[in-house]
Design a protein around this motif. Structure first.
Motif, PDB file in Angstrom:
ATOM      1  N   GLY A 163       0.814  -1.209   0.000  1.00 19.73           N
ATOM      2  CA  GLY A 163       0.000   0.000   0.000  1.00 19.73           C
ATOM      3  C   GLY A 163       0.849   1.261   0.000  1.00 19.73           C
ATOM      4  N   ILE A 164       1.929   1.262   0.782  1.00 14.49           N
ATOM      5  CA  ILE A 164       2.811   2.428   0.813  1.00 14.49           C
ATOM      6  C   ILE A 164       3.532   2.590  -0.519  1.00 14.49           C
ATOM      7  CG2 ILE A 164       4.919   3.343   1.880  1.00 14.49           C
ATOM      8  CD1 ILE A 164       3.897   2.106   4.534  1.00 14.49           C
ATOM      9  N   VAL A 165       3.953   1.480  -1.101  1.00 21.47           N
ATOM     10  CA  VAL A 165       4.673   1.533  -2.380  1.00 21.47           C
ATOM     11  C   VAL A 165       3.782   2.065  -3.499  1.00 21.47           C
ATOM     12  CG1 VAL A 165       5.693   0.064  -4.156  1.00 21.47           C
ATOM     13  CG2 VAL A 165       6.349  -0.243  -1.781  1.00 21.47           C
ATOM     14  N   TYR A 166       2.491   1.727  -3.477  1.00 18.24           N
ATOM     15  CA  TYR A 166       1.576   2.164  -4.528  1.00 18.24           C
ATOM     16  C   TYR A 166       0.922   3.517  -4.246  1.00 18.24           C
ATOM     17  CZ  TYR A 166       1.903  -2.319  -6.917  1.00 18.24           C
ATOM     18  OH  TYR A 166       2.350  -3.407  -7.602  1.00 18.24           O
ATOM     19  N   THR A 167       1.194   4.119  -3.103  1.00 16.80           N
ATOM     20  CA  THR A 167       0.632   5.423  -2.769  1.00 16.80           C
ATOM     21  C   THR A 167       0.963   6.502  -3.807  1.00 16.80           C
ATOM     22  OG1 THR A 167       0.512   4.932  -0.419  1.00 16.80           O
ATOM     23  CG2 THR A 167       0.652   7.252  -1.027  1.00 16.80           C
ATOM     24  N   PRO A 168       2.213   6.602  -4.280  1.00 15.99           N
ATOM     25  CA  PRO A 168       2.513   7.660  -5.267  1.00 15.99           C
ATOM     26  C   PRO A 168       1.730   7.537  -6.569  1.00 15.99           C
ATOM     27  CG  PRO A 168       4.541   6.697  -4.431  1.00 15.99           C
ATOM     28  CD  PRO A 168       3.421   5.885  -3.895  1.00 15.99           C
ATOM     29  N   ILE A 169       1.360   6.325  -6.939  1.00 11.81           N
ATOM     30  CA  ILE A 169       0.605   6.138  -8.187  1.00 11.81           C
ATOM     31  C   ILE A 169      -0.738   6.858  -8.083  1.00 11.81           C
ATOM     32  CG2 ILE A 169      -0.538   4.437  -9.655  1.00 11.81           C
ATOM     33  CD1 ILE A 169       1.769   2.508  -8.922  1.00 11.81           C
ATOM     34  N   PHE A 170      -1.453   6.633  -6.976  1.00  9.23           N
ATOM     35  CA  PHE A 170      -2.747   7.292  -6.808  1.00  9.23           C
ATOM     36  C   PHE A 170      -2.590   8.798  -6.605  1.00  9.23           C
ATOM     37  CE2 PHE A 170      -4.430   3.033  -5.820  1.00  9.23           C
ATOM     38  CZ  PHE A 170      -5.557   3.059  -6.621  1.00  9.23           C
ATOM     39  N   ALA A 171      -1.549   9.203  -5.885  1.00 12.15           N
ATOM     40  CA  ALA A 171      -1.361  10.634  -5.641  1.00 12.15           C
ATOM     41  C   ALA A 171      -1.146  11.389  -6.947  1.00 12.15           C
ATOM     42  CB  ALA A 171      -0.176  10.851  -4.695  1.00 12.15           C
ATOM     43  N   ARG A 172      -0.274  10.877  -7.786  1.00 10.78           N
ATOM     44  CA  ARG A 172       0.008  11.564  -9.053  1.00 10.78           C
ATOM     45  C   ARG A 172      -1.164  11.439 -10.021  1.00 10.78           C
ATOM     46  NH1 ARG A 172       5.000  13.874  -9.655  1.00 10.78           N
ATOM     47  NH2 ARG A 172       4.503  13.984 -11.849  1.00 10.78           N
ATOM     48  N   LEU A 173      -1.795  10.278 -10.014  1.00  6.49           N
ATOM     49  CA  LEU A 173      -2.903  10.061 -10.946  1.00  6.49           C
ATOM     50  C   LEU A 173      -4.099  10.959 -10.622  1.00  6.49           C
ATOM     51  CD1 LEU A 173      -3.927   8.127 -13.274  1.00  6.49           C
ATOM     52  CD2 LEU A 173      -5.146   6.984 -11.441  1.00  6.49           C
ATOM     53  N   LEU A 174      -4.435  11.113  -9.351  1.00  6.81           N
ATOM     54  CA  LEU A 174      -5.610  11.911  -8.988  1.00  6.81           C
ATOM     55  C   LEU A 174      -5.322  13.409  -8.994  1.00  6.81           C
ATOM     56  CD1 LEU A 174      -7.297   9.795  -6.201  1.00  6.81           C
ATOM     57  CD2 LEU A 174      -7.880   9.969  -8.600  1.00  6.81           C
ATOM     58  N   ARG A 175      -4.073  13.790  -8.822  1.00  6.21           N
ATOM     59  CA  ARG A 175      -3.737  15.205  -8.806  1.00  6.21           C
ATOM     60  C   ARG A 175      -4.056  15.871 -10.146  1.00  6.21           C
ATOM     61  NH1 ARG A 175       0.708  17.356 -10.817  1.00  6.21           N
ATOM     62  NH2 ARG A 175       1.043  19.546 -10.389  1.00  6.21           N
ATOM     63  N   GLY A 176      -3.712  15.221 -11.254  1.00  3.00           N
ATOM     64  CA  GLY A 176      -3.929  15.814 -12.579  1.00  3.00           C
ATOM     65  C   GLY A 176      -5.383  16.133 -12.868  1.00  3.00           C
ATOM     66  N   PRO A 177      -6.270  15.135 -12.847  1.00  8.19           N
ATOM     67  CA  PRO A 177      -7.678  15.445 -13.090  1.00  8.19           C
ATOM     68  C   PRO A 177      -8.294  16.353 -12.026  1.00  8.19           C
ATOM     69  CG  PRO A 177      -7.294  13.083 -13.273  1.00  8.19           C
ATOM     70  CD  PRO A 177      -6.035  13.697 -12.774  1.00  8.19           C
ATOM     71  N   ALA A 178      -7.804  16.244 -10.779  1.00 11.52           N
ATOM     72  CA  ALA A 178      -8.341  17.105  -9.722  1.00 11.52           C
ATOM     73  C   ALA A 178      -8.000  18.569  -9.987  1.00 11.52           C
ATOM     74  CB  ALA A 178      -7.816  16.667  -8.364  1.00 11.52           C
ATOM     75  N   LEU A 179      -6.842  18.830 -10.589  1.00  9.78           N
ATOM     76  CA  LEU A 179      -6.496  20.209 -10.953  1.00  9.78           C
ATOM     77  C   LEU A 179      -7.480  20.768 -11.971  1.00  9.78           C
ATOM     78  CD1 LEU A 179      -2.599  19.996 -11.281  1.00  9.78           C
ATOM     79  CD2 LEU A 179      -3.881  21.369  -9.642  1.00  9.78           C
ATOM     80  N   VAL A 180      -7.849  19.934 -12.943  1.00 10.37           N
ATOM     81  CA  VAL A 180      -8.790  20.365 -13.986  1.00 10.37           C
ATOM     82  C   VAL A 180     -10.170  20.606 -13.386  1.00 10.37           C
ATOM     83  CG1 VAL A 180      -9.938  19.646 -16.114  1.00 10.37           C
ATOM     84  CG2 VAL A 180      -7.503  19.175 -15.793  1.00 10.37           C
ATOM     85  N   VAL A 181     -10.629  19.663 -12.548  1.00  7.42           N
ATOM     86  CA  VAL A 181     -11.961  19.798 -11.958  1.00  7.42           C
ATOM     87  C   VAL A 181     -12.005  20.976 -10.988  1.00  7.42           C
ATOM     88  CG1 VAL A 181     -13.686  18.637 -10.514  1.00  7.42           C
ATOM     89  CG2 VAL A 181     -12.478  17.350 -12.260  1.00  7.42           C
ATOM     90  N   ALA A 182     -10.917  21.205 -10.248  1.00  8.04           N
ATOM     91  CA  ALA A 182     -10.893  22.309  -9.280  1.00  8.04           C
ATOM     92  C   ALA A 182     -10.988  23.669  -9.966  1.00  8.04           C
ATOM     93  CB  ALA A 182      -9.628  22.230  -8.431  1.00  8.04           C
ATOM     94  N   ALA A 183     -10.588  23.744 -11.230  1.00  8.40           N
ATOM     95  CA  ALA A 183     -10.673  25.006 -11.966  1.00  8.40           C
ATOM     96  C   ALA A 183     -11.991  25.152 -12.715  1.00  8.40           C
ATOM     97  CB  ALA A 183      -9.506  25.098 -12.940  1.00  8.40           C
ATOM     98  N   SER A 184     -12.888  24.193 -12.575  1.00 13.15           N
ATOM     99  CA  SER A 184     -14.174  24.238 -13.280  1.00 13.15           C
ATOM    100  C   SER A 184     -15.106  25.283 -12.680  1.00 13.15           C
ATOM    101  CB  SER A 184     -14.851  22.860 -13.223  1.00 13.15           C
ATOM    102  OG  SER A 184     -14.052  21.901 -13.834  1.00 13.15           O
ATOM    103  N   ASP A 185     -16.074  25.680 -13.500  1.00 17.77           N
ATOM    104  CA  ASP A 185     -17.014  26.717 -13.071  1.00 17.77           C
ATOM    105  C   ASP A 185     -17.844  26.286 -11.870  1.00 17.77           C
ATOM    106  OD1 ASP A 185     -16.165  28.472 -15.002  1.00 17.77           O
ATOM    107  OD2 ASP A 185     -17.721  27.896 -16.451  1.00 17.77           O
ATOM    108  N   PHE A 186     -18.278  25.020 -11.825  1.00 15.01           N
ATOM    109  CA  PHE A 186     -19.142  24.617 -10.721  1.00 15.01           C
ATOM    110  C   PHE A 186     -18.382  24.606  -9.390  1.00 15.01           C
ATOM    111  CE2 PHE A 186     -17.550  20.662 -12.510  1.00 15.01           C
ATOM    112  CZ  PHE A 186     -17.186  19.915 -11.402  1.00 15.01           C
ATOM    113  N   VAL A 187     -17.071  24.369  -9.417  1.00 18.24           N
ATOM    114  CA  VAL A 187     -16.277  24.447  -8.188  1.00 18.24           C
ATOM    115  C   VAL A 187     -16.096  25.906  -7.778  1.00 18.24           C
ATOM    116  CG1 VAL A 187     -14.018  23.944  -7.170  1.00 18.24           C
ATOM    117  CG2 VAL A 187     -15.125  22.240  -8.610  1.00 18.24           C
ATOM    118  N   LEU A 188     -15.846  26.765  -8.754  1.00 17.67           N
ATOM    119  CA  LEU A 188     -15.722  28.195  -8.451  1.00 17.67           C
ATOM    120  C   LEU A 188     -17.036  28.753  -7.904  1.00 17.67           C
ATOM    121  CD1 LEU A 188     -13.632  29.327 -11.559  1.00 17.67           C
ATOM    122  CD2 LEU A 188     -12.817  28.837  -9.243  1.00 17.67           C
TER     123      LEU A 188
END
Length: 194
Positions: free
Chosen positions: A119-144
């Protein structure tokens, strides 16, 4: 374990039947029997429980830790994002098996220690994978708009951003489950797992 055997397999995986030993596949024994007359299909089902349980625990740990770090890094940006992503880059620099062996060597061998290490070894995979789309969604109009009407950060993260990442999470989780089984089998082969 014997209590659960009837629920997951047609025969008790430990029960010997010397009359039915070394039988080929048939309707009664789908994969045949071994030299002691034990049903091979029941033994495979029974043995798969440990691997599946450990891989589910490991991927769950990675999803919770990595997903949380990735979402927080994408949402708050700034110094938190830099620290989290550099930490994930450091973890990515090590080969998966080497890092898992190091963690198990520190914590001691065992099935749940192996699950924690994976679980610790695979933690960076989820962190990097979710960060990218989360950046896009966080800049969306409905979040603003949610921020403009005064929604809390937790509400924005869990009600607006996270539901839009479910498809990414499901795909990566299904891929990592099989990889976690392989790492767990490798750790077990080295005497550090189950």
């Amino acid at each position: 374990s014997a209590l659960l055997a009837p629920w997951i397999s047609p025969y008790d995986p430990l029960k010997q039947d010397v009359i039915a030993r070394l039988k080929g596949p048939n309707l009664a024994h789908w994969l045949g029997t071994d030299q002691f007359g034990r049903d091979i299909f029941s033994r495979v089902l029974h043995g798969a429980r440990a691997s599946l349980l450990i891989s589910i625990i490991a991927v769950g740990i990675a999803l919770v830790l990595g997903g949380t770090l990735g979402l927080l890094a994408a949402f708050y940006r700034g110094w938190l994002e830099r620290i989290v992503m550099r930490l994930m880059d450091i973890m990515f620099a090590f080969p998966v098996m080497l890092l898992a062996i190091a963690i198990v060597a520190v914590l001691g061998p065992g099935p749940y220690t192996g699950a924690l290490a994976i679980g610790i070894v695979y933690t960076p995979i989820f962190a990097r994978l979710l960060r990218g789309p989360a950046l896009v969604v966080a800049a969306s109009d409905f979040v603003l708009n949610a921020r403009a009407i005064g929604c809390s950060d937790a509400r924005i993260l869990f009600r607006h951003i996270l539901p839009n990442l479910v498809s990414v999470i499901l795909v990566q989780t299904s891929l990592l489950l099989s990889a976690a089984i392989l790492v767990e089998a490798s750790l077990s082969f080295l005497g550090l797992g189950t």
